[in-house]
Design an enzyme around this catalytic site. Structure first.
Site, PDB file in Angstrom:
ATOM      1  N   GLY A  89       0.844  -1.186   0.000  1.00 22.97           N
ATOM      2  CA  GLY A  89       0.000   0.000   0.000  1.00 22.97           C
ATOM      3  C   GLY A  89       0.881   1.238   0.000  1.00 22.97           C
ATOM      4  CB  THR A  90       0.227   4.787  -0.808  1.00 24.14           C
ATOM      5  OG1 THR A  90      -0.940   5.030  -0.031  1.00 24.14           O
ATOM      6  CG2 THR A  90      -0.130   4.466  -2.242  1.00 24.14           C
ATOM      7  CB  SER A 118      -2.131   2.071   3.083  1.00 27.36           C
ATOM      8  OG  SER A 118      -0.914   1.360   3.168  1.00 27.36           O
ATOM      9  CE  LYS A 167       3.277   0.316   3.637  1.00 21.54           C
ATOM     10  NZ  LYS A 167       2.648   1.647   3.700  1.00 21.54           N
ATOM     11  CD  GLU A 217       8.378   0.741   6.307  1.00 23.00           C
ATOM     12  OE1 GLU A 217       8.419   0.881   5.071  1.00 23.00           O
ATOM     13  OE2 GLU A 217       7.653   1.443   7.041  1.00 23.00           O
ATOM     14  CB  CYS A 220      -3.629  14.436  -6.487  1.00 23.30           C
ATOM     15  SG  CYS A 220      -5.360  14.927  -6.232  1.00 23.30           S
TER      16      CYS A 220
END
Length: 194
Positions: free
Chosen positions: A9-10, A13, A15, A89, A186
């Site tokens: 995910g970004t 999010s 994680k 990570e 965006c």
């Protein structure tokens, strides 16, 4: 049958929060887990997983030359059974780390859940993410919304002195002051005025 999962995910999010939640759920049932995090992420200390919600958990630091298969095997020999290996990570891992995780799954029959970013602020895959996309048995997106609108965030903008940038080194650890999760529209809009 154990599997290798990649949950990406970004930024923002959830994680790391998800890792802490998964670990809690296993351990509440008396099923111990192992948690790993790359030593390069020092925001919570190199031996902790931390979420923006303020929760932290101890973790085993992963060094660049570390053999994760041997590390898990050593922990199993010392403590007996582990029901799951969790990796935070995971984008910072190297190919040899990911291959070692496949061995944990295939040879030790321990499920592995790796959580991380898929792409960087220039929309390039990280080495760890690329290899997880190649080797994972199951891939799942953890969704969040764009910082600026209500669309799904799929990209990240890096900021320097409050200004969006799309050049620089891939490796730079940071939080909300440095990165924002955004949708494609965006993201593109941030650089059209330059």
């Amino acid at each position: 049958m154990a599997q290798l999962y990649f949950k990406y995910g970004t930024m923002n999010s959830g994680k790391s929060f998800e890792i802490i939640k998964v670990a809690h759920n296993y351990e509440e049932q008396g099923k111990p887990v192992l948690i790993f995090t790359p030593v390069v992420d020092t925001r919570n200390g190199s031996d902790k997983v931390g979420s923006r919600a303020g929760f932290t958990r101890p973790a085993i630091p992963v060094y660049e030359d570390m053999d994760l298969y041997e590390a898990v095997q050593a922990q199993l020999a010392q403590s007996g059974r582990y029901y799951c290996v969790l990796v935070d990570e995971a984008q910072w891992l190297k190919k040899h780390h990911i291959v070692a995780l496949t061995r944990v799954v295939d040879e030790l029959n321990v499920p592995v859940m790796a959580f991380g970013l898929k792409n960087d602020f220039q929309n390039e895959l990280f080495e760890g993410s690329y290899n997880l996309l190649v080797y994972a048995d199951k891939i799942e997106e953890i969704k969040t919304i764009c910082w600026y609108c209500d669309r799904k965030a799929t990209m990240v903008i890096r900021f320097k002195d409050g200004v969006p940038v799309n050049e620089g080194e891939q490796f730079q650890v940071g939080g909300n002051e440095d990165y924002k999760p955004v949708c494609r529209r965006c993201y593109n809009g941030a650089f059209q005025s330059k």
